[in-house]
Design an enzyme around this catalytic site. Structure first.
Site, PDB file in Angstrom:
ATOM      1  N   HIS A 138       0.838  -1.191   0.000  1.00 45.34           N
ATOM      2  CA  HIS A 138       0.000   0.000   0.000  1.00 45.34           C
ATOM      3  C   HIS A 138       0.875   1.244   0.000  1.00 45.34           C
ATOM      4  O   HIS A 138       1.860   1.323   0.720  1.00 45.34           O
ATOM      5  CB  HIS A 138      -0.938  -0.007   1.202  1.00 45.34           C
ATOM      6  CG  HIS A 138      -2.104  -0.909   0.988  1.00 45.34           C
ATOM      7  ND1 HIS A 138      -3.247  -0.827   1.729  1.00 45.34           N
ATOM      8  CD2 HIS A 138      -2.312  -1.906   0.105  1.00 45.34           C
ATOM      9  CE1 HIS A 138      -4.109  -1.744   1.317  1.00 45.34           C
ATOM     10  NE2 HIS A 138      -3.550  -2.409   0.340  1.00 45.34           N
ATOM     11  N   LYS A 603     -13.611   5.804   6.528  1.00 47.32           N
ATOM     12  CA  LYS A 603     -13.938   6.865   5.563  1.00 47.32           C
ATOM     13  C   LYS A 603     -15.438   6.996   5.383  1.00 47.32           C
ATOM     14  O   LYS A 603     -15.972   8.072   5.149  1.00 47.32           O
ATOM     15  CB  LYS A 603     -13.262   6.573   4.217  1.00 47.32           C
ATOM     16  CG  LYS A 603     -13.438   7.687   3.174  1.00 47.32           C
ATOM     17  CD  LYS A 603     -12.414   7.581   2.075  1.00 47.32           C
ATOM     18  CE  LYS A 603     -12.716   6.431   1.149  1.00 47.32           C
ATOM     19  NZ  LYS A 603     -13.830   6.742   0.215  1.00 47.32           N
TER      20      LYS A 603
END
Length: 940
Positions: A138, A603
Site C-alpha cells: 500500500h 472513511k
C-alpha cells in the site's frame, strides 16, 4: 497481566546525545552544500517556530528562493529520520538489556508463557496459535530502497555508540564513519523519480526478509519452543509466526498485477529462502569436520555422503561434510528449477540438470554472491554432473532430520544447537515458499467474469440482472451439478476474463509445485452478498481449485463499509448454511476466515462508528461460527494510522472482543509501518514477539469487564456512535464545500502523483470523496496535520451524551477505566490529536480559493477543540500522552523540524498552483511529503 511499558524506559539522555551528534553532522553536510548563510537560514526558521511566531515564519519562508527551498526541504526531512534511527536503536538496546537481566517489558514472551501455562488447555493454545503479519505494498512507504540501506548503516553505527562511550571502539573512526553516511544521505535523492512497478515492490519487501525477518522469525519460533519445554509442555509443530504477502497477488484496483507478477512473487520468495538455506548449509559444511575415525554416523547419512558431488580425497573421512555437500547441491538444483519457473513443463527439472551439466546455466546466476564466492568443491561439481532436486521442503527437512538423528544416536547432540537448529526451525516455518501470498480482487470484477462465462456457455444471458436468490441458484447448480469448465467454449473472451483466468491457472500451478501453503486465501473486496462468494468459487472451479468437496483456496469475504459490516452477520449465516460450503470448511480444519476493512469503514462513517461496528461484527460473526462448530478467524485490514485501524499493536489485539481470537489472527502491515517495525532484526523480533504475546494474552485472559456492566456500556456506545456517524457524514458527505476544501487545503493532488506505489490513487476517476481510496485520503489529512479520520465526530457525540444527563461523564470515565476496548479506542484519539496541529492546518486552509470553502476549517477547528476537551475529561488527564511519556518526548524532539517542513510545503504548493515551480522543483513537494510522513511515523 502487568507489564512495564518498554517505551517509558527509553534512555532520553542517550537519545538526546545521539541526536545532538547527528544534527551536528547534518549541519556540517548542509554547510558544505549551502554555505554558512544557508545553514543560518535553516536555523532561523527553527527559532521562529520555537518562538511561536508563525506569521514571521510564513513570511521568512515566502522570501526563500527555490534553491533555498531545496536545501531546507532536505534538511527538515532528514533530521526526523535520523531521530527515528536513534530511537529505534535505543528500543533495541532496551529489549536486549531487559532480556539479559530478566526484567519485564510489554509483550515479553516468557512472561506471557507464565500465564498461559496456568491454563487447563495450555498445550492446545500453544500448539495452534498462529499470528500472520501480511506485508502489503500500500502506497504509504515513500522512502527509496537506497535510503533504507543508508538508514540501516547509520542504525548499525549508533548501536555501537555505547561501546564508543565505554572506550571499546575507536571514537574517531566511529565518528568518521557516521559523518560519511550522513553526508551521503544528504546528497542522495530521497524520493523516487519513477513510479514503482510491482516487481520493484516485490524485491523491496524481499530485502526485509534478507535483513531481518527470516532471522527474527526463526529466533522467535525457537524461543517459543524453548519456553514450552521449560514449562514441561510438549508441542508437535507450533507455528506462532508465519508471514503473508499481498504484493503480486492483490489486483484490486491495480491493473499492473497479473499472472506474471503472481508467479514472480512466488518464485522470488522461493529464491530468497533457498539462498538462505544454501548459505546456512554452507556454514554447516564448513563447521562439521567430524572424522569417521573419531565418530560414527547412521546408515542414512553414510548413504548421503556416498551421493555427494564432493569427491575430494581430503574429505573422504568427513561424512557429515559430504552429506551437507549433497544437500547443498540438491538445494542449488531446486533453486535453478524455481528460477526457471517453467512449472507447466514436467521435464523442466531434467532440462535444467542437463543445462547445468553442459554449462549453459551457471550456479553463479542463481546463488547469492556471498555464498557463491566461497562455495566448496562440492558445489563446483554441480556443473559437472546431474544432481537431484528437492520436490518438497519436507524432503529437505527429512534429510536434515536424518543428520540430527545421527548426531543424537552417536552422542554428538551438542552439535545440533546454533546454525543447525536455526536451519531446521527455518524450514519448518518457511518451507520453499517463504510467505503465503494472498490473492484479492473486487467483487464487481468476479461478477463480470462469471456473467461472461455463463453467457458464453449458453446458461444465462443476463446474469447481472438476476435477483440475489436467482444468482445463488444458478451458481450452486454449476458448482454442485455441472462438472464441465465454462471457459472451454470457443467463444472469444474479454481481456478481463482472460487475465483473471490466467491468474487462477498460475495459482494452481504454484500450489502444485510449491505446496498448498504458497496461496491459501482469495479475498473478495466489497463483499455484499452470498453470490459474491459463489462467483469466486465458479472461477476457482474453472482451474480445478474448487470442487464439490474441497476448496484448495479459501474464499474470504472482505466487509468494508459500515453497511456491509452491519450486513455481514446475515450474509455469513446464509453462506455457512449451504452443504457445499460446510464440506469446504470441514476440509479446511473447520476454519473460515473473514477480513475486516478498517480503512473504508472509517472513511464511510468516521472513527467511532468504524471502531464500534467492527467490534460488534466480530462478536456476532464469532457467535455464528460457534453455533455451527466453525472457528471464525479474522483478518484485520489495518493501516498505520488510527484513521485506518492503526495504533499500538499490543493494545489493538488485547482490546479485541473477548472470545473472538480463537488461535489464528492475521493483520496487514502496510507502507512505512513495515520499515519502522521490521527494518532491522532487533525491531523485527520485538514487534513479532509483541504480536504473539498479545494474541496469547487475549486468548487466555478472562473477561475483565463485568458482564452486566458491559450490557450498559454497549447501549451507551450504540447511542453515541449513531450520533457520531451523523456528525461525521454531515461534514464529509453533506457539506457542499467539503470536497473542494479537501482538494484545495490538502496536498491530495500531490500525494496522488507521488511515486510511492504501483497502484493508482483511485479505482476510477475521482468525482467525489467515495471514489477516493482510503490510503491517499488518510495520508493527505496526515500531511495537513488535521488527522481528521482519526477523531472527527468524537467530541460532539460524547459531549451530547455528557450534557444529556448528570453523571454521564462519570459513566464514561468508568468505562475508560474498566473496558479495554473503550480505553484503546480513546487512547488512540489522544495520540492522533497530539500529532495534529491546528495552527498549521489554518495555513493549509488559506490555500482554498474561496471564503466559503475556507470556512470548512472553522467547523473542523470547533470539533477539534471540543474533542480535545472531552477526551481529556474522560481520561482525567491534563494533557495528551500522559500515559505515553516517551512518545511525548519523541514528539518534542521532532516536532520543531517537521512542523517547519509543513510551512515549507504550504509555500511550495502555493508556488506550484501559481506555476512558479519548474518540473524539477515540483519534486520538492514530494520531499516534504516524505519528511512529514517520516516525522509522524504512521501516516497512511
Amino acid at each position: 497481566m502487568a507489564f512495564n511499558k518498554l517505551e517509558s524506559s527509553n534512555n532520553q539522555e542517550i537519545i538526546s546525545e545521539e541526536v545532538g551528534i547527528l544534527k551536528e553532522l547534518l549541519d556540517d553536510a548542509t554547510r558544505g552544500i549551502a554555505g554558512e548563510q544557508g545553514l543560518t537560514t535553516i536555523q532561523h526558521l527553527v527559532e521562529l517556530y520555537d518562538e511561536g511566531d508563525y506569521e514571521a515564519l510564513t513570511q521568512a519562508i515566502s522570501e526563500m528562493t527555490n534553491d533555498d527551498m531545496v536545501v531546507a526541504s532536505r534538511y527538515f526531512s532528514l533530521l526526523p529520520l535520523l531521530i527515528n534511527i536513534s530511537e529505534d536503536v535505543d528500543l533495541a538496546y532496551e529489549v536486549n538489556r531487559k532480556n539479559n537481566i530478566d526484567e519485564s517489558y510489554l509483550g515479553k514472551l516468557s512472561e506471557t508463557f507464565d500465564v498461559v501455562a496456568e491454563s487447563d488447555n495450555a498445550r492446545d493454545i500453544l500448539e495452534n496459535v498462529n499470528v500472520v503479519p501480511v506485508l502489503t505494498a500500500h502506497p504509504t512507504q515513500v522512502q527509496r530502497k537506497t535510503m533504507l540501506e543508508l538508514t540501516n548503516h547509520i542504525h548499525e553505527l549508533l548501536r555501537k555508540h555505547r561501546d564508543v562511550k565505554d572506550g571499546l571502539i575507536n571514537k574517531d573512526k566511529w565518528y568518521a564513519d557516521l559523518r560519511r553516511y550522513v553526508e551521503i544521505m544528504m546528497k542522495t535523492d530521497i524520493i523516487r523519480e519513477k513510479k514503482l512497478k510491482v516487481k520493484n515492490e516485490i524485491t523491496n519487501v524481499m530485502e526485509y526478509y534478507n535483513s531481518s525477518l527470516i532471522k527474527a522469525i526463526t529466533k522467535l519460533s525457537h524461543e517459543f519452543k524453548r519456553l514450552a519445554v521449560e514449562k514441561g509442555i510438549e508441542l508437535d509443530n507450533p507455528t506462532p509466526i508465519t508471514m503473508g504477502m499481498w504484493i503480486g497477488g492483490d489486483r484490486d484496483g491495480n491493473p499492473f498485477v497479473t499472472a506474471e507478477t503472481l508467479k514472480l512473487s512466488a518464485t522470488l520468495q522461493s529464491e530468497v529462502i533457498l539462498n538462505y538455506y544454501i548459505e546456512k548449509v554452507d556454514n554447516l559444511y564448513r563447521s562439521f569436520s567430524l572424522s569417521s575415525r573419531l565418530t560414527e554416523v547412521s546408515e542414512t547419512v553414510a548413504e548421503m555422503a556416498k551421493l555427494s558431488p564432493d569427491t575430494s580425497v581430503y574429505r573422504e573421512n568427513e561424512p557429515y561434510r559430504r552429506a551437507f555437500s549433497y544437500i547443498q547441491s540438491k538445494l542449488i538444483q531446486t533453486l535453478l528449477f524455481f528460477k526457471a519457473g517453467n512449472f507447466s513443463n514436467e521435464r523442466a527439472a531434467k532440462r535444467l540438470s542437463e543445462n547445468v551439466r553442459l554449462g549453459s546455466v551457471s550456479t553463479g546466476e542463481v546463488v547469492a554472491d556471498f555464498v557463491h564466492d566461497r562455495l566448496s568443491q562440492s558445489l563446483q561439481a554441480v556443473s559437472q554432473q546431474t544432481t537431484e532436486f528437492y520436490e518438497t521442503a519436507e524432503a529437505f527437512h527429512d534429510d536434515l532430520l536424518a543428520i540430527k538423528n545421527s548426531l543424537l544416536e552417536n552422542d554428538d547432540s551438542v552439535l545440533i544447537s546454533g546454525d543447525f537448529e536455526e536451519l531446521l526451525q527455518a524450514v519448518e516455518v518457511f518451507g520453499f515458499y517463504l510467505a503465503t501470498i494472498d490473492m484479492r480482487q473486487d467483487s464487481s470484477v468476479h461478477e463480470a467474469c462469471v456473467a461472461e462465462l455463463l453467457k458464453s456457455a449458453n446458461i444465462v444471458d443476463n446474469y447481472s440482472e438476476l435477483t440475489e436468490v436467482e444468482k445463488v441458484a444458478v451458481l450452486l447448480k454449476e458448482l454442485q451439478e455441472d462438472p464441465r469448465t465454462l471457459s472451454s467454449t470457443n467463444v472469444s473472451k474479454s481481456e478481463t476474463l482472460e487475465k483473471e483466468l490466467a491468474i487462477f491457472r498460475t495459482a494452481r500451478l504454484l500450489k502444485d509445485y510449491l505446496g498448498e501453503e504458497v496461496i491459501k486465501q482469495h479475498i473478495i473486496s466489497h463483499t455484499e452478498s452470498v453470490s459474491d462468494m459463489f462467483e469466486l468459487a465458479i472461477l476457482l472451479k474453472e482451474v480445478g481449485l474448487v470442487d464439490t468437496e474441497r476448496a484448495r483456496v479459501q474464499i474470504v469475504p472482505l466487509f468494508e463499509t459500515i453497511e456491509d459490516l452491519e450486513n455481514s452477520n446475515e450474509i455469513m449465516k446464509q453462506y455457512l448454511g449451504y452443504d457445499i460450503v460446510k464440506r469446504w470448511i470441514k476440509n479446511s480444519n473447520n476454519y473460515q476466515e473473514i477480513m475486516l476493512g478498517y480503512s473504508d469503514s472509517n472513511k464511510d462513517g468516521g472513527y467511532l462508528s468504524s471502531g464500534w461496528t467492527l467490534y460488534k461484527a466480530q462478536n456476532e460473526l464469532t457467535k455464528i461460527g460457534e453455533e455451527r462448530g466453525i472457528k471464525i478467524t479474522f483478518f484485520h485490514g489495518r493501516g498505520g494510522t488510527v484513521g485506518r485501524g492503526g495504533g499500538p499493536s499490543y493494545d489493538a489485539i488485547t482490546s479485541q472482543p473477548f472470545g473472538t481470537i480463537k488461535d489464528r489472527i492475521r493483520l496487514t502491515e502496510q507502507g512505512e509501518v513495515i520499515g519502522n517495525k521490521y527494518g532491522n532484526k532487533d525491531a523485527a523480533y520485538y514487534n513479532l514477539e509483541m504480536l504473539v504475546s498479545a494474541t496469547l494474552d487475549r486468548m487466555v485472559t478472562r473477561q475483565i469487564t463485568d458482564p452486566d456492566e458491559l450490557v450498559d456500556f454497549r447501549e451507551i456506545m450504540d447511542s453515541i456512535v449513531q450520533d457520531s456517524n451523523g456528525i461525521y457524514r454531515d461534514l464529509v458527505f453533506g457539506n457542499e464545500h467539503f470536497y473542494d476544501y479537501f482538494f484545495e487545503a490538502s496536498p491530495i493532488k500531490e500525494v496522488s502523483s507521488l511515486n510511492i506505489g504501483s497502484r493508482p490513487a483511485a479505482r476510477k476517476t475521482i468525482t467525489d470523496i467515495s471514489g477516493l481510496r482510503a490510503i491517499p485520503w488518510v495520508f493527505s489529512w496526515s500531511q495537513n496535520r488535521i488527522m481528521l479520520p482519526g477523531w472527527y465526530g468524537v467530541g460532539s457525540a460524547f459531549n451530547h451524551y455528557i450534557e444529556a444527563e448528570e453523571g454521564n461523564l462519570e459513566k464514561l470515565q468508568h468505562m475508560f477505566e474498566t473496558w479495554p476496548f473503550f480505553r484503546s479506542l480513546l487512547s488512540n484519539v489522544d495520540m492522533v490529536l497530539s500529532k495534529s496541529d491546528m495552527n498549521i492546518a489554518f495555513h493549509y486552509a488559506q490555500l482554498a480559493e474561496s471564503e466559503e470553502v475556507r470556512s470548512v476549517f472553522n467547523i473542523i477547528l470547533d470539533e477539534w477543540q471540543l474533542t480535545k476537551n472531552v477526551i481529556l475529561a474522560i481520561e482525567k488527564h491534563d494533557d495528551f500522552l500522559e500515559e505515553s511519556p516517551s512518545l511525548k518526548a519523541s514528539l518534542g524532539f521532532r516536532l520543531p523540524y517537521f512542523n517547519v517542513l509543513n510551512y515549507i510545503q504550504i509555500e511550495l504548493i502555493k508556488r506550484l498552483r501559481n506555476n512558479n515551480l519548474t518540473d524539477d522543483e515540483i519534486s520538492l513537494i514530494h520531499i516534504t511529503i516524505n519528511g512529514i510522513a517520516t516525522g509522524l511515523r504512521n501516516s497512511g
